[in-house]
Motif scaffolding. Structure first.
Motif, PDB file in Angstrom:
ATOM      1  N   THR A   1      65.083   5.114  -7.552  1.00 15.60           N
ATOM      2  CA  THR A   1      66.119   4.057  -8.115  1.00 15.60           C
ATOM      3  C   THR A   1      66.451   3.245  -6.906  1.00 15.60           C
ATOM      4  OG1 THR A   1      67.049   5.800  -9.697  1.00 15.60           O
ATOM      5  CG2 THR A   1      68.442   4.002  -8.895  1.00 15.60           C
TER       6      THR A   1
ATOM      7  N   THR B   1      66.733   9.893  -7.319  1.00 18.40           N
ATOM      8  CA  THR B   1      67.401   8.734  -6.645  1.00 18.40           C
ATOM      9  C   THR B   1      66.699   7.899  -5.510  1.00 18.40           C
ATOM     10  OG1 THR B   1      69.172  10.482  -6.734  1.00 18.40           O
ATOM     11  CG2 THR B   1      69.325   8.621  -4.983  1.00 18.40           C
TER      12      THR B   1
ATOM     13  N   CYS C   1      68.151  12.999  -0.680  1.00 14.23           N
ATOM     14  CA  CYS C   1      68.317  12.577  -1.906  1.00 14.23           C
ATOM     15  C   CYS C   1      67.160  13.314  -2.927  1.00 14.23           C
ATOM     16  CB  CYS C   1      68.610  11.325  -2.024  1.00 14.23           C
ATOM     17  SG  CYS C   1      67.137  10.284  -1.817  1.00 14.23           S
TER      18      CYS C   1
END
Length: 250
Positions: free
Chosen positions: A44, A41, A37
């Motif tokens: 997050t 990402t 990723c």
């Protein structure tokens, strides 16, 4: 995954008071590497985990402070057994609009008809929606009020009660109280007035409370504050505890 870099990152997270993220970092890093990723990402996911764990720990703390005598939700309440409360009214109670408007709820009825279950169920519903809730029996409340000046435990409990969004007082007026106790109780209700909602359960109607308080002036002032914005719900029927009691005999 570089062990030294991971350890340093965990140390930095802890220094920023992101303890939950620090503990979970190895797992989140591994998942990020496996899924390839992006950095954004990954970040997050890390922050979402921290937020989720903080909310879970806050909920655990609020549940502990609420001091419910048992964990029974509104979904576990059998409306078929209590015909005096409709499904529509139950759904309105669940919506918590009354709590936002600082209305009080008074459950009246004989022992065993579900007053405490409903009070706890509403308390749990409010707690899961982010409100601060405190549960206490009338007997325990009077004892706590009487020992507030000398007991740190009582001071802490009453501080939480005064800061709660919803205070549940169970078995209100189950026994007579003297004038000093009535005065202490009135001052607490006065503190909560316009600052919190109150759920009361009692097997005696408000018009009978004066006999147990023993002071007409305090009774009038108390009823004025409690009933100013209140919904009185009369529960009837036979006691659930007697109806479904177990027996040692075959």
């Amino acid at each position: 995954m570089n062990p030294s870099s991971l350890a340093k990152s965990q140390e930095l997270l802890r220094s920023l008071r992101l303890k939950e993220s620090a503990e979970q970092l190895p797992v989140i890093v591994k998942e990020a590497e496996e899924s390839e990723c992006s950095y954004l990402t990954f970040l997050t996911h890390l922050l979402e985990y921290e937020k989720k764990r903080r909310e879970e720990k806050q909920l655990e703390k609020r549940l502990k402070w609420a001091a419910f005598p048992f964990h029974k939700t509104l979904d576990e309440f059998d409306l078929k057994e209590q015909q005096s409360l409709s499904k529509k009214h139950m759904n309105q109670l669940k919506e918590m609009i009354w709590l936002e408007q600082m209305y009080n709820i008074i459950f009246l009825g004989p022992p065993g008809v579900g007053k405490t279950h409903l009070a706890v169920g509403l308390g749990l519903e409010a707690l899961y929606q982010g409100y601060k809730v405190m549960f206490i029996t009338m007997g325990e409340l009077i004892q706590t009020l009487k020992t507030e000046e000398i007991s740190r435990k009582s001071q802490t409990k009453l501080k939480r009660i005064r800061k709660a969004d919803l205070v549940i007082i169970d078995d209100l007026m189950f026994m007579a109280i003297n004038q000093n106790e009535a005065n202490l109780f009135f001052h607490l209700i006065n503190d909560l007035y316009n600052n919190a909602s109150i759920i009361l359960t009692s097997n005696k109607a408000p018009k009978e409370w004066g006999e147990l308080l023993g002071d007409p002036a305090i009774t009038t002032a108390l009823l004025d504050r409690i009933l100013h914005r209140a919904e009185i719900i009369h529960l009837n029927g036979d006691s659930y505890r007697m109806k479904y009691r177990s027996t040692i005999f075959n």
